[in-house]
Design a protein around this motif. Structure first.
Motif, PDB file in Angstrom:
ATOM      1  N   LEU A   1     -45.557  13.356 117.385  1.00 20.63           N
ATOM      2  CA  LEU A   1     -46.974  13.064 117.621  1.00 20.63           C
ATOM      3  C   LEU A   1     -47.409  11.856 116.808  1.00 20.63           C
ATOM      4  CD1 LEU A   1     -48.393  16.707 117.505  1.00 20.63           C
ATOM      5  CD2 LEU A   1     -47.759  15.365 119.512  1.00 20.63           C
ATOM      6  N   ARG A   2     -48.127  10.960 117.449  1.00 22.52           N
ATOM      7  CA  ARG A   2     -48.583   9.741 116.791  1.00 22.52           C
ATOM      8  C   ARG A   2     -50.071   9.548 117.030  1.00 22.52           C
ATOM      9  NH1 ARG A   2     -44.537  10.052 114.520  1.00 22.52           N
ATOM     10  NH2 ARG A   2     -46.136  10.172 112.937  1.00 22.52           N
ATOM     11  N   GLY A   3     -50.740   8.896 116.071  1.00 19.93           N
ATOM     12  CA  GLY A   3     -52.144   8.581 116.191  1.00 19.93           C
ATOM     13  C   GLY A   3     -52.376   7.095 116.016  1.00 19.93           C
ATOM     14  N   THR A   4     -53.634   6.721 115.837  1.00 16.65           N
ATOM     15  CA  THR A   4     -53.978   5.318 115.614  1.00 16.65           C
ATOM     16  C   THR A   4     -53.564   4.932 114.196  1.00 16.65           C
ATOM     17  OG1 THR A   4     -55.859   5.499 117.102  1.00 16.65           O
ATOM     18  CG2 THR A   4     -55.828   3.615 115.598  1.00 16.65           C
ATOM     19  N   PRO A   5     -52.659   3.966 114.039  1.00 16.07           N
ATOM     20  CA  PRO A   5     -52.149   3.639 112.696  1.00 16.07           C
ATOM     21  C   PRO A   5     -53.132   2.838 111.862  1.00 16.07           C
ATOM     22  CG  PRO A   5     -51.167   2.185 114.324  1.00 16.07           C
ATOM     23  CD  PRO A   5     -51.999   3.169 115.090  1.00 16.07           C
ATOM     24  N   GLY A   6     -53.012   2.985 110.571  1.00 19.76           N
ATOM     25  CA  GLY A   6     -53.815   2.201 109.634  1.00 19.76           C
ATOM     26  C   GLY A   6     -53.107   2.119 108.296  1.00 19.76           C
ATOM     27  N   ARG A   7     -53.570   1.208 107.457  1.00 13.35           N
ATOM     28  CA  ARG A   7     -52.971   1.064 106.134  1.00 13.35           C
ATOM     29  C   ARG A   7     -54.062   0.935 105.079  1.00 13.35           C
ATOM     30  NH1 ARG A   7     -47.554   0.663 106.209  1.00 13.35           N
ATOM     31  NH2 ARG A   7     -46.565   0.098 108.189  1.00 13.35           N
ATOM     32  N   ALA A   8     -53.875   1.680 104.002  1.00 17.09           N
ATOM     33  CA  ALA A   8     -54.742   1.566 102.837  1.00 17.09           C
ATOM     34  C   ALA A   8     -53.925   0.919 101.721  1.00 17.09           C
ATOM     35  CB  ALA A   8     -55.235   2.945 102.403  1.00 17.09           C
TER      36      ALA A   8
END
Length: 420
Positions: free
Chosen positions: A74-81
Motif C-alpha cells: 500500500l502506498r500513499g502520497t509521498p512527502g519528506r520532512a
C-alpha cells in the motif's frame, strides 16, 4: 538456555561458516549469527529443518511467500520532512476519500465542483490526522493491515524513522553522534510540521514508535495539550528495558547482557561482512525473528516472511547504533501529558521484547486508559492479530470523535487460509 549452550550455538555456527571457506566469510558468519544466542530453541528448530528440507527448496519457498500476499504494497502520497540535523524523513499520506452526495453534486474542492466564495475569511477546519510511528528494525509498512482497514476513512500519515525504510541515514549518527530517543521525538515533530501542520492529531506508536511519542510529549507538551485528540501505545515501554529477560533463564540473560552491546558495536563496524553473514545464515535469522515476533502457531507463513523481510532490511550498523538508546530510555515522567485524552494501551501477553508488564506500568500512570492484553500474541501484535488491533484503534477513533460510529472492515487475518 545456559551460557554453555549459548556458546555451543555460536561454536556450531562458527564451524559451519568455516566450512564455507574464506576467513572473511567465517568472521562474517560467526558475527552475523552470534545474535542467535538469544534463541537456542529457534536454532534447534532450524537445525531440524536443515535435515529435512534442502537449501534450494527453502529459497524457493521464500520466493513463493514473497509473492503470496500484498503485504507492504500500500502506498500513499509521498512527502519528506527534514529533521533538526538535516536528516530526510520519508512519509506518506492517505487522505479521506471524498463521497459524492446523493444528488450527484461533486464534493467541494473536487475538480468538477462549482467554486464557492469564502465569507469573512473562514476556512474549512483541518481534518484529524492519525500519525503512525513504527518500531525498531521495521518501517511504515508494518502497519499494513491497519492501513488497509482505515484507508479512505481517516487522514493518516505513515512515516519511516531515521535510518529505516525510505528515510535517510541519520546524519548525526553517520558523524558519530550517539542516538537518543529524544532525537526520535524531534523527528516526529518535524514530520507533523510537514505533513499535518494544523488540525487535531491522533498518535499511534508501536514499540520504539511509542517511545518516540513519549519523547515528543516530553519535549513538546504544548503540542500534546493543544492538538492531540487520542493516543495509542502498542507493545511499548516507558523504561526499564535493561531488565527485560527475553524469555531466557538468568544465566542466558546475563551472558547476553555482557556480550551484546560490544558485539553489536563490532558488527556495526564490519557492516559489509556482516550483511554477507546474515544472508548466509538466513535460516537461523528466520527462526530467531519468528520467535521474537509472534506467539501463535497459525500465523500465515507469508506474514511471518513479511516480518522477516522488514527486519532484514535494516542494516546491521543501524541495528547497532539504535540499541543503546533503549537501555537508557526512561520517559515515565512524560506519560502524564496524555492524561486528558483517550488512550489505548495494547500488548501481546507473550511479548518477549516489551512484555505486557511494561504496558501495565504505563496504565498505572494513566488509570483512565483502556488496557488490552491480547492472548497468544507476541511483539508484532499488529501483524499477528490485526483484527484485534484494528478494532481497538477504530473504537479509539470513535471515542475521540475522530470518526463517526461505523464498521471498519477489511481487518485482514494472519491465520493460515484454506488451500494454502
Amino acid at each position: 538456555m545456559s551460557e554453555s549452550s549459548a556458546e555451543a550455538v555460536v561454536a556450531a555456527t562458527a564451524n559451519a561458516a568455516g566450512a564455507a571457506g574464506a576467513a572473511g566469510w567465517r568472521r562474517a558468519g560467526i558475527a552475523g549469527a552470534a545474535i542467535g544466542v538469544l534463541a537456542a530453541g529457534a536454532a534447534a528448530g532450524v537445525a531440524v529443518e536443515r535435515l529435512t528440507v534442502g537449501r534450494g527448496m527453502r529459497k524457493k519457498a521464500r520466493l513463493a511467500l514473497d509473492a503470496t500476499g500484498p503485504y507492504g504494497s500500500l502506498r500513499g502520497t509521498p512527502g519528506r520532512a527534514v529533521a533538526d540535523d538535516g536528516t530526510e524523513l520519508y512519509y506518506e499520506v492517505d487522505e479521506v476519500e471524498a463521497e459524492t452526495p446523493a444528488g450527484g453534486t461533486p464534493p467541494e474542492g473536487s475538480a468538477s465542483a462549482p467554486r464557492r466564495r469564502r465569507l469573512f475569511g473562514h476556512k474549512t477546519p483541518a481534518p484529524v490526522t492519525v500519525v503512525f510511528s513504527h518500531g525498531y528494525c521495521l518501517g511504515q509498512d508494518s502497519w499494513h493491515f491497519q492501513r488497509a482497514a482505515l484507508r479512505g476513512l481517516v487522514r493518516a500519515v505513515y512515516w519511516d524513522q531515521r535510518s529505516h525504510g525510505r528515510s535517510g541515514r541519520g546524519r548525526s549518527q553517520a558523524e558519530g553522534v550517539p542516538l537518543g530517543i529524544d532525537q526520535l521525538g524531534r523527528d516526529l515533530k518535524a514530520v507533523i510540521d510537514a505533513a499535518a501542520p494544523e488540525g487535531p492529531l491522533v498518535l499511534v506508536g508501536h514499540s520504539m514508535g511509542g517511545m518516540t511519542m513519549m519523547a515528543l510529549a516530553d519535549q513538546y507538551p504544548a503540542l500534546i495539550r493543544d492538538r492531540v485528540a487520542a493516543v495509542a501505545l502498542i507493545g511499548t515501554s516507558s523504561g526499564r528495558l535493561a531488565e527485560v529477560d527475553f524469555g531466557l533463564p538468568v544465566a542466558g540473560v546475563n551472558a547476553v547482557r555482557r556480550v551484546l552491546p560490544g558485539l553489536l558495536r563490532a558488527l556495526g563496524s564490519q557492516a559489509e561482512l556482516v550483511e554477507k553473514g546474515r544472508r548466509a545464515t538466513a535460516d537461523l535469522f528466520a527462526g530467531l525473528i519468528k520467535r521474537y515476533s509472534f506467539s501463535s502457531r497459525d500465523v500465515d507463513p507469508a506474514v511471518a516472511r513479511f516480518a522477516e523481510r522488514l527486519i532484514e532490511s535494516t542494516p546491521i550498523d543501524v541495528v547497532a547504533e539504535f540499541y543503546p538508546a533503549f537501555t537508557e530510555h526512561d520517559k515515565s515522567g512524560a506519560l502524564p501529558a496524555f492524561r486528558d485524552v483517550p488512550v489505548l494501551i495494547l500488548a501481546g501477553d507473550k511479548d518477549l521484547v516489551t512484555p505486557g508488564t511494561h504496558s501495565e506500568a504505563i496504565a498505572d500512570v494513566l488509570p483512565d486508559a483502556e488496557l488490552v492484553i491480547v492472548p497468544d500474541a507476541g511483539h508484532l501484535v499488529m501483524l499477528e492479530h490485526p483484527e484485534t488491533v484494528t478494532d481497538r484503534l477504530a473504537d479509539l477513533l470513535v471515542r475521540s470523535g475522530t470518526v463517526p460510529p461505523a464498521n471498519v472492515g477489511g481487518h485482514g487475518s494472519t491465520a493460515r487460509q484454506p488451500g494454502r
